[in-house]
Scaffold this motif. Structure first.
Motif, mmCIF file in Angstrom:
data_model
loop_
_atom_site.group_PDB
_atom_site.id
_atom_site.type_symbol
_atom_site.label_atom_id
_atom_site.label_comp_id
_atom_site.label_asym_id
_atom_site.label_seq_id
_atom_site.Cartn_x
_atom_site.Cartn_y
_atom_site.Cartn_z
ATOM 1 N N ASP A 178 0.849 -1.183 0.000
ATOM 2 C CA ASP A 178 0.000 0.000 0.000
ATOM 3 C C ASP A 178 0.884 1.232 0.000
ATOM 4 O OD1 ASP A 178 -2.512 -1.329 0.119
ATOM 5 O OD2 ASP A 178 -2.218 -1.667 2.262
ATOM 6 N N TYR A 222 1.576 5.286 0.665
ATOM 7 C CA TYR A 222 1.194 6.414 1.506
ATOM 8 C C TYR A 222 2.095 7.589 1.146
ATOM 9 C CZ TYR A 222 -1.277 2.857 4.105
ATOM 10 O OH TYR A 222 -2.127 1.842 4.454
ATOM 11 N N ARG A 258 0.829 6.089 7.807
ATOM 12 C CA ARG A 258 -0.538 5.921 7.312
ATOM 13 C C ARG A 258 -1.401 7.153 7.509
ATOM 14 N NH1 ARG A 258 -0.684 0.376 10.541
ATOM 15 N NH2 ARG A 258 0.290 1.862 11.944
ATOM 16 N N ASP A 259 -1.120 7.937 8.563
ATOM 17 C CA ASP A 259 -1.940 9.135 8.802
ATOM 18 C C ASP A 259 -1.119 10.371 9.167
ATOM 19 O OD1 ASP A 259 -1.150 8.519 11.395
ATOM 20 O OD2 ASP A 259 -3.143 7.902 12.047
ATOM 21 N N LYS A 284 -0.638 14.607 5.298
ATOM 22 C CA LYS A 284 -0.770 13.396 4.497
ATOM 23 C C LYS A 284 -1.431 13.766 3.181
ATOM 24 C CE LYS A 284 -2.958 8.862 4.616
ATOM 25 N NZ LYS A 284 -4.163 8.703 3.881
#
Length: 110
Positions: free
Chosen positions: A39, A41, A78-79, A93
């Motif tokens: 994934d 990011y 991720r955040d 982000k």
């Protein structure tokens, strides 16, 4: 806010655990793109504690975090949230999309 997407790499070119820096084509913002277990990011490539590039630090692909080499601040990729002192605020982000066989990102701040 940039409406134009910036090409990062061909899909499959950046393996899990790897990262790459690109610059938003409109705003010139440095964006750090990371592959966490397949994934992607994207974070602003700037530590929120001190204006220093996160891409110089180490990406922990098991913990999904990046550590700033300057003072050891860590962020969740991720955040963007700060995980420890000396950083207390998140890193911006950005969205990531897969299109036309590539990975793309952009600075979506308004």
């Amino acid at each position: 806010m940039s409406e134009a997407w910036t090409f990062v790499c061909a899909l499959g070119e950046m393996l899990p655990g790897e990262m790459r820096t690109v610059f938003d084509e409109v705003t010139g913002t440095p964006i750090l793109v990371l592959n966490y277990d397949g994934d992607f990011y994207a974070l602003e490539d700037r530590c929120s504690h001190e204006d220093f590039e996160l891409s110089s630090g180490s990406f922990d692909a098991e913990e999904a975090s990046i550590e700033c080499v300057l003072h050891g601040a860590r962020f969740d990729i991720r955040d963007g949230r700060a995980l420890c002192a000396p950083a207390y605020s998140a890193v911006p982000k950005f969205p990531v999309k897969h299109e036309h066989g590539g990975v793309w990102t952009r600075d979506d701040r308004g």
